[in-house]
Motif scaffolding. Structure first.
Motif, PDB file in Angstrom:
ATOM      1  N   HIS A  12       0.819  -1.218   0.000  1.00 21.42           N
ATOM      2  CA  HIS A  12       0.000   0.000   0.000  1.00 21.42           C
ATOM      3  C   HIS A  12       0.850   1.264   0.000  1.00 21.42           C
ATOM      4  O   HIS A  12       0.457   2.290  -0.566  1.00 21.42           O
ATOM      5  CB  HIS A  12      -0.953  -0.002   1.198  1.00 21.42           C
ATOM      6  CG  HIS A  12      -0.276  -0.065   2.541  1.00 21.42           C
ATOM      7  ND1 HIS A  12       0.226   1.047   3.175  1.00 21.42           N
ATOM      8  CD2 HIS A  12      -0.037  -1.112   3.372  1.00 21.42           C
ATOM      9  CE1 HIS A  12       0.758   0.691   4.332  1.00 21.42           C
ATOM     10  NE2 HIS A  12       0.613  -0.607   4.485  1.00 21.42           N
ATOM     11  N   ALA A  13       2.024   1.209   0.624  1.00 17.43           N
ATOM     12  CA  ALA A  13       2.902   2.380   0.636  1.00 17.43           C
ATOM     13  C   ALA A  13       3.452   2.668  -0.757  1.00 17.43           C
ATOM     14  O   ALA A  13       3.540   3.827  -1.174  1.00 17.43           O
ATOM     15  CB  ALA A  13       4.041   2.162   1.631  1.00 17.43           C
ATOM     16  N   ALA A 227       0.202  14.299   1.953  1.00 18.31           N
ATOM     17  CA  ALA A 227      -0.812  13.379   1.447  1.00 18.31           C
ATOM     18  C   ALA A 227      -0.571  12.031   2.108  1.00 18.31           C
ATOM     19  O   ALA A 227       0.476  11.414   1.900  1.00 18.31           O
ATOM     20  CB  ALA A 227      -0.732  13.249  -0.069  1.00 18.31           C
ATOM     21  N   GLU A 228      -1.521  11.565   2.917  1.00 15.99           N
ATOM     22  CA  GLU A 228      -1.340  10.330   3.677  1.00 15.99           C
ATOM     23  C   GLU A 228      -2.452   9.331   3.391  1.00 15.99           C
ATOM     24  O   GLU A 228      -3.603   9.709   3.163  1.00 15.99           O
ATOM     25  CB  GLU A 228      -1.322  10.605   5.188  1.00 15.99           C
ATOM     26  CG  GLU A 228      -0.078  11.295   5.687  1.00 15.99           C
ATOM     27  CD  GLU A 228      -0.066  11.432   7.203  1.00 15.99           C
ATOM     28  OE1 GLU A 228      -1.002  10.928   7.870  1.00 15.99           O
ATOM     29  OE2 GLU A 228       0.877  12.049   7.734  1.00 15.99           O
ATOM     30  N   MET A 245       3.252  11.190   1.741  1.00 14.22           N
ATOM     31  CA  MET A 245       4.156  11.917   0.866  1.00 14.22           C
ATOM     32  C   MET A 245       4.133  13.381   1.294  1.00 14.22           C
ATOM     33  O   MET A 245       3.052  13.997   1.342  1.00 14.22           O
ATOM     34  CB  MET A 245       3.723  11.803  -0.591  1.00 14.22           C
ATOM     35  CG  MET A 245       3.819  10.397  -1.161  1.00 14.22           C
ATOM     36  SD  MET A 245       5.521   9.853  -1.416  1.00 14.22           S
ATOM     37  CE  MET A 245       5.939  10.732  -2.933  1.00 14.22           C
ATOM     38  N   ALA A 246       5.296  13.906   1.625  1.00 18.44           N
ATOM     39  CA  ALA A 246       5.436  15.332   1.911  1.00 18.44           C
ATOM     40  C   ALA A 246       5.967  15.982   0.646  1.00 18.44           C
ATOM     41  O   ALA A 246       7.062  15.645   0.176  1.00 18.44           O
ATOM     42  CB  ALA A 246       6.386  15.553   3.081  1.00 18.44           C
ATOM     43  N   THR A 276      -7.490   9.018   5.454  1.00 21.28           N
ATOM     44  CA  THR A 276      -6.562   9.736   4.595  1.00 21.28           C
ATOM     45  C   THR A 276      -6.365  11.151   5.146  1.00 21.28           C
ATOM     46  O   THR A 276      -7.147  11.635   5.970  1.00 21.28           O
ATOM     47  CB  THR A 276      -7.062   9.832   3.146  1.00 21.28           C
ATOM     48  OG1 THR A 276      -8.286  10.585   3.113  1.00 21.28           O
ATOM     49  CG2 THR A 276      -7.288   8.454   2.554  1.00 21.28           C
ATOM     50  N   ARG A 277      -5.351  11.795   4.668  1.00 30.40           N
ATOM     51  CA  ARG A 277      -5.046  13.166   5.077  1.00 30.40           C
ATOM     52  C   ARG A 277      -4.482  13.919   3.870  1.00 30.40           C
ATOM     53  O   ARG A 277      -3.587  13.429   3.193  1.00 30.40           O
ATOM     54  CB  ARG A 277      -4.022  13.158   6.207  1.00 30.40           C
ATOM     55  CG  ARG A 277      -3.567  14.531   6.694  1.00 30.40           C
ATOM     56  CD  ARG A 277      -2.451  14.364   7.716  1.00 30.40           C
ATOM     57  NE  ARG A 277      -2.084  15.598   8.377  1.00 30.40           N
ATOM     58  CZ  ARG A 277      -1.057  15.724   9.217  1.00 30.40           C
ATOM     59  NH1 ARG A 277      -0.305  14.669   9.484  1.00 30.40           N
ATOM     60  NH2 ARG A 277      -0.776  16.876   9.783  1.00 30.40           N
ATOM     61  N   LEU A 278      -5.012  15.059   3.601  1.00 29.78           N
ATOM     62  CA  LEU A 278      -4.498  15.938   2.565  1.00 29.78           C
ATOM     63  C   LEU A 278      -4.491  17.340   3.157  1.00 29.78           C
ATOM     64  O   LEU A 278      -5.534  17.975   3.289  1.00 29.78           O
ATOM     65  CB  LEU A 278      -5.384  15.875   1.315  1.00 29.78           C
ATOM     66  CG  LEU A 278      -4.857  16.561   0.054  1.00 29.78           C
ATOM     67  CD1 LEU A 278      -3.531  15.947  -0.404  1.00 29.78           C
ATOM     68  CD2 LEU A 278      -5.873  16.492  -1.068  1.00 29.78           C
ATOM     69  N   GLU A 279      -3.320  17.801   3.534  1.00 29.67           N
ATOM     70  CA  GLU A 279      -3.220  19.023   4.350  1.00 29.67           C
ATOM     71  C   GLU A 279      -2.010  19.849   3.932  1.00 29.67           C
ATOM     72  O   GLU A 279      -0.910  19.323   3.740  1.00 29.67           O
ATOM     73  CB  GLU A 279      -3.104  18.630   5.824  1.00 29.67           C
ATOM     74  CG  GLU A 279      -2.928  19.805   6.782  1.00 29.67           C
ATOM     75  CD  GLU A 279      -2.741  19.349   8.205  1.00 29.67           C
ATOM     76  OE1 GLU A 279      -2.196  20.122   9.009  1.00 29.67           O
ATOM     77  OE2 GLU A 279      -3.124  18.205   8.529  1.00 29.67           O
ATOM     78  N   TRP A 280      -2.219  21.141   3.866  1.00 32.68           N
ATOM     79  CA  TRP A 280      -1.119  22.060   3.574  1.00 32.68           C
ATOM     80  C   TRP A 280      -0.425  22.453   4.891  1.00 32.68           C
ATOM     81  O   TRP A 280      -1.068  22.979   5.782  1.00 32.68           O
ATOM     82  CB  TRP A 280      -1.629  23.328   2.888  1.00 32.68           C
ATOM     83  CG  TRP A 280      -2.158  23.106   1.514  1.00 32.68           C
ATOM     84  CD1 TRP A 280      -3.460  22.893   1.158  1.00 32.68           C
ATOM     85  CD2 TRP A 280      -1.399  23.051   0.298  1.00 32.68           C
ATOM     86  NE1 TRP A 280      -3.565  22.713  -0.201  1.00 32.68           N
ATOM     87  CE2 TRP A 280      -2.301  22.810  -0.756  1.00 32.68           C
ATOM     88  CE3 TRP A 280      -0.040  23.196  -0.002  1.00 32.68           C
ATOM     89  CZ2 TRP A 280      -1.906  22.700  -2.084  1.00 32.68           C
ATOM     90  CZ3 TRP A 280       0.369  23.082  -1.315  1.00 32.68           C
ATOM     91  CH2 TRP A 280      -0.552  22.842  -2.344  1.00 32.68           C
ATOM     92  N   LEU A 281       0.862  22.190   4.974  1.00 30.57           N
ATOM     93  CA  LEU A 281       1.650  22.716   6.076  1.00 30.57           C
ATOM     94  C   LEU A 281       2.046  24.162   5.826  1.00 30.57           C
ATOM     95  O   LEU A 281       2.239  24.950   6.766  1.00 30.57           O
ATOM     96  CB  LEU A 281       2.928  21.892   6.282  1.00 30.57           C
ATOM     97  CG  LEU A 281       2.770  20.432   6.735  1.00 30.57           C
ATOM     98  CD1 LEU A 281       4.144  19.818   6.933  1.00 30.57           C
ATOM     99  CD2 LEU A 281       1.955  20.361   8.016  1.00 30.57           C
ATOM    100  N   ARG A 282       2.148  24.470   4.566  1.00 29.49           N
ATOM    101  CA  ARG A 282       2.509  25.834   4.145  1.00 29.49           C
ATOM    102  C   ARG A 282       1.945  26.019   2.749  1.00 29.49           C
ATOM    103  O   ARG A 282       2.031  25.111   1.918  1.00 29.49           O
ATOM    104  CB  ARG A 282       4.030  25.994   4.151  1.00 29.49           C
ATOM    105  CG  ARG A 282       4.537  27.351   3.741  1.00 29.49           C
ATOM    106  CD  ARG A 282       6.039  27.432   3.903  1.00 29.49           C
ATOM    107  NE  ARG A 282       6.536  28.742   3.602  1.00 29.49           N
ATOM    108  CZ  ARG A 282       7.525  29.334   4.242  1.00 29.49           C
ATOM    109  NH1 ARG A 282       8.138  28.697   5.227  1.00 29.49           N
ATOM    110  NH2 ARG A 282       7.944  30.529   3.912  1.00 29.49           N
TER     111      ARG A 282
END
Length: 286
Positions: A12-13, A227-228, A245-246, A276-282
């Motif tokens: 899966h990774a 994106a996780e 993935m960063a 899942t996670r889709l997040e902007w750190l910046r």
């Protein structure tokens, strides 16, 4: 170093990593100007899914083998499935392409790939795989050192303004690896500010990731996107519950391209409690 990716090929990774990688490469392909890819931890490039290593762990069963042949995938996943199928006979999955092979197959004649691998046996296989491809240079060397040596990219007198650095170390000692990754990304941004960086990371112990994320958010970058895919709850440090993935300076609208892919992968690869996670750190909205 004891890590061998053959035991985990197609899991899966890998699915997450390669769906996102191909989406990034497709964004680069939308312009005619050439691009350069540096793969810092390339592995051997191709893995037999029925081989001794992959057959022993059978991790591909919860990854590529759960998706192969599906016709309902969103564009980013369909693109990935097509790329994997291109390395196999019709309706059969015998081999799994690693990141350098997927990148090379996506590239055009004017594009270039530098693939680094430190383990001698893996590097020898990688060199054999690309022996007749003059677009690909295989380096039997440490990938972190290659960032300093090969960037900004210049090949045969051509300077490459656009491109991507893929950082995918084995994380055998996670707490020791994250500072190396952050330092490498900082080096990339200093040497090649136009380039993007894609970092794969495992999710086993969430607390070990927080200092790493803070370092990424503090970099002199336009944007940083996470994106996780968690295939099970984050409740055990003894197994790979998910990965991420960063993406540093990702292509425009990449988040929109991979959002439906994440939802699809959660549905078809996840167990109870998957997320899942889709997040902007910046984020630079300018």
């Amino acid at each position: 170093m004891n890590y061998r990716h053959a035991f985990h090929a197609g899991n899966h990774a890998d699915v997450l990593k390669h769906v996102v990688l191909l989406a990034q490469l497709d964004a680069l392909l939308r312009k005619d100007s050439p691009f350069f890819v540096l793969d810092t931890h390339a592995g051997r490039g191709r893995y037999l899914l029925q081989g001794e290593a992959a057959g022993r762990t059978r991790e591909a069963v919860g990854g590529i083998l759960a998706l192969a042949g599906r016709k309902d995938a969103p564009p980013a996943v369909a693109r990935y499935l097509h790329a994997v199928a291109a390395n196999n006979p019709v309706d059969t999955l015998l081999a799994y392409p690693g990141s350098p092979l997927l990148a090379a197959q996506a590239m055009r004649e004017q594009d270039r790939l530098a693939a680094c691998e430190l383990q001698p046996e893996e590097a020898a296989e990688l060199k054999a795989l690309f022996a007749h491809d003059n677009r690909v240079a295989v380096h039997a060397r440490d990938g972190y050192d290659a960032v300093r040596a090969l960037l900004p990219p210049r090949v045969d007198g051509v300077r490459y303004a656009r491109g991507l650095v893929l950082v995918d170390p084995p994380y055998e000692a996670q707490d020791e690896e994250y500072p190396k990754v952050a330092a490498a990304v900082r080096e990339v941004l200093q040497r090649w500010p136009q380039g993007g960086v894609a970092i794969w990371y495992p999710v086993k112990q969430r607390r070990s990731l927080q200092p790493f994320f803070r370092k990424l958010a503090g970099l002199d970058a336009r944007s940083v996107l996470l994106a996780e895919l968690m295939v099970r709850p984050d409740d055990s440090p003894l197994r790979l519950n998910g990965s991420g993935m960063a993406l540093v300076n990702p292509p425009w609208k990449l988040d929109e391209a991979i959002a439906p892919a994440l939802a699809y992968l959660q549905k078809h690869l996840g167990e109870a409690g998957a997320s899942t996670r889709l997040e902007w750190l910046r984020r630079d909205d300018g």
